[in-house]
Every structure is written in structure tokens, then in C-alpha cells.
Write an enzyme that holds these catalytic residues in place. Structure first.
Site, PDB file in Angstrom:
ATOM      1  N   TYR A 164       0.844  -1.116   0.440  1.00 19.40           N
ATOM      2  CA  TYR A 164      -0.341   0.023   0.037  1.00 19.40           C
ATOM      3  C   TYR A 164       0.809   1.121   0.227  1.00 19.40           C
ATOM      4  O   TYR A 164       0.296   2.208  -0.663  1.00 19.40           O
ATOM      5  CB  TYR A 164      -1.066  -0.618   1.190  1.00 19.40           C
ATOM      6  N   ASP A 185      -3.559 -15.526  -5.776  1.00 23.28           N
ATOM      7  CA  ASP A 185      -1.829 -15.005  -5.425  1.00 23.28           C
ATOM      8  C   ASP A 185      -0.955 -16.469  -5.890  1.00 23.28           C
ATOM      9  O   ASP A 185      -1.424 -17.512  -4.943  1.00 23.28           O
ATOM     10  CB  ASP A 185      -1.617 -14.769  -4.087  1.00 23.28           C
TER      11      ASP A 185
END
Length: 304
Positions: free
Chosen positions: A209, A250
Site C-alpha cells: 500500500y 496469489d
């Protein structure tokens, strides 16, 4: 259309949820919708009533509630359509141990693992070879995750998880390159390759982030055969979990080209640095186009 945008919540990923909601709100208004923002952490008791006044709900929650299927179950009771997976499929995907059982049942490669509960406690026996990842069994954004290289550090890693989650997933460390694959509708998106910052051991919260976080390349610079193989595995995982609309998986690719599926996210991040919007952009979908497509898929699912 009157849309309720559900974001915030009370998980440790609250700030990530609120950050993504800002851009979603802008896109919904750009599409001409009337938007009502709703935060379950502030007004949970009125969700059913508000949902009955809306024509669609756009969910941007991470962790519990949201990814655990609770919000979806309430919306179903209200007869309000929403994007993404239903309640049962959401719960299966959020519970890493449960989803791994399903992956293995469908012969999908996933790292060896064990589940540790508070009943076993911090003195639980480590059954895997070191190094291992220790992470919350329900949660995301790499919060609470530790890379354990020495047995003496295992109890502390469990304590870290138990402080935020009722159970810990212990997972074999697989060295390699991290790749993600999104599904939109029933079609896989281009892969994204993730390279963490040099000062990071893995793709942690800051890498995900921060503005100067991990390098993310889309389409991933891998052979076409690699892309097709991972996309096929992702499609299988999406179907096995009973997901609809969209999801993102993922993966780790080892130096010898073997693939391992780590987990599947039913409400992928929608911040400016998130992976699914980046993959959608690679096939020509702007962020606003992506929101419109997700709503279209959600409405179509309601009609089925």
C-alpha cells in the site's frame, strides 16, 4: 440507480477499505448512480433496512465482516444484489485452511500447511520444515504475518496471530516470484508480477500500500505457457470455491517453474495501487469501466 457503498468495517484492514471506497464512490457517481455510503462499524443495525431501499450494493470490505460472507447474507435477506461471491463461497475463501483443503481436493498445488488453534496454544508442535510463514487464518493485507526462520521464534509468531485471530495458518516457505491472477466474469486477466522492495523479506503491508512499495508489472514478463498455466489454475480455484463475478489469486513460481497457489481473495483491493484494477487496465478497462462491469455481473447473478 441507488447504490449503497459498504466500506470501513471493524477489521484490521479498515483503513485499506476506506481508501479504496473513495475512488469507488467517484466512479459510481461518474456512472450516474446515486450513492449512499454505509459503514457497518458505525451503523450495523440498520443495514437490512437500508439495503431494502437500494437497487444495488457495492461491497468494499476486507476481512470480517465482508469477506466472511456476513454482509452478503444480510443483503440476500434484503433482496439487494451485489458484486462478487455469495455468503458461503466468501466464507470458504477467507478461511485459508478450508480453501487449501478444497485446492488439494482439486489437485491444485499449494504449499504444505498446518492449522494451529488457541486450544493447541503457543506450545503447538511445528510440523513443517523451516522456514515457514505464520499468518492469521482469516485476514489479508499480510497483517499479522511473520516469516519464521528459527524454531525459537515460532511461539512469538503464534502470539502475534492469536492477538488478532482465533487460529493461525502455518505455511511452508516457497522461494520464488510472486504472481497474481484475477478473474473477471469467467475469464482470467493478465498476470501481475510482484517484486518486493530490497529491504523487505516478503510482500508485506507496506509493500502493498505504500507509494514506494513493491514493483508491480502487468502483464507479467513471463512465458506465455506460464501465463496460461496459472490462468487455468486460477479458473479451477475460482470454480472450486463457488465464486462468481470476480476474484484474485496469489501464486508463487519457483525458479524451476513450478506454481503454488497461496490463497484467493473474493473482494480484491480497490485502492489506486491495487492489483486487480491494474490487471483490468491492461485489457483496456478504466477504473470506472471496471466498476460498471462488476455491477453488471452482480445484477446478472441476481437474475439467475
Amino acid at each position: 440507480m441507488h447504490v449503497i457503498l459498504i466500506a470501513g468495517g471493524w477489521s484490521d484492514e479498515r483503513e485499506v477499505s476506506l481508501s479504496g471506497a473513495k475512488k469507488i464512490h467517484e466512479a459510481l457517481e461518474e456512472l450516474g448512480h446515486t450513492v449512499t455510503f454505509f459503514d457497518p462499524a458505525e451503523d450495523f443495525k440498520n443495514l437490512l433496512t437500508i439495503a431494502r431501499t437500494a437497487e444495488f450494493a457495492f461491497i468494499n470490505l476486507h476481512g470480517t465482516p465482508g469477506e466472511d460472507g456476513l454482509i452478503q447474507a444480510i443483503l440476500d435477506k434484503a433482496g439487494c444484489p451485489y458484486q462478487g461471491a455469495g455468503a458461503a463461497a466468501s466464507y470458504l475463501a477467507l478461511n485459508k485452511a478450508a480453501s487449501k483443503e478444497i485446492f488439494e481436493d482439486r489437485n491444485l498445488n499449494t504449499p504444505n500447511w498446518q492449522l494451529v488453534t488457541p486450544t493447541q496454544g503457543r506450545q503447538a508442535q511445528l510440523k513443517l520444515d523451516l522456514p515457514v510463514f505464520v499468518k492469521p487464518n482469516k485476514g489479508g493485507s499480510s497483517l499479522g504475518m511473520s516469516l519464521v526462520k528459527e524454531a525459537k521464534d515460532f511461539p512469538a509468531a503464534l502470539d502475534k496471530v492469536f492477538a488478532m485471530c482465533q487460529s493461525a495458518l502455518v505455511e511452508e516457505f516457497i522461494p520464488g516470484v510472486e504472481l497474481t491472477c484475477g478473474i473477471l466474469g469467467e475469464e482470467p486477466l493478465p498476470l501481475v508480477m510482484i517484486t518486493p522492495r530490497d529491504d523487505s523479506e516478503f510482500f508485506d503491508y507496506e509493500n502493498k500500500y505504500a507509494a514506494d512499495g513493491a514493483e508491480e508489472i502487468c502483464p507479467a514478463p513471463v512465458d506465455d505457457s506460464v501465463t496460461k498455466s496459472i490462468q487455468a489454475q486460477m479458473r479451477t480455484a475460482h470454480e472450486a470455491l463457488g465464486l462468481t463475478g470476480y476474484s484474485r489469486g496469489d501464486f508463487i513460481m519457483t525458479p524451476d517453474g513450478e506454481f503454488y497457489l497461496l490463497e484467493v481473495n473474493t473482494l480484491p483491493g480497490m485502492t489506486p495501487t491495487s492489483l486487480l484494477p491494474r490487471a483490468a487496465a491492461a485489457i483496456g478497462l478504466s477504473f470506472t469501466d471496471l466498476i460498471a462491469r462488476l455491477m453488471e455481473l452482480g445484477m446478472a447473478g441476481k437474475d439467475q
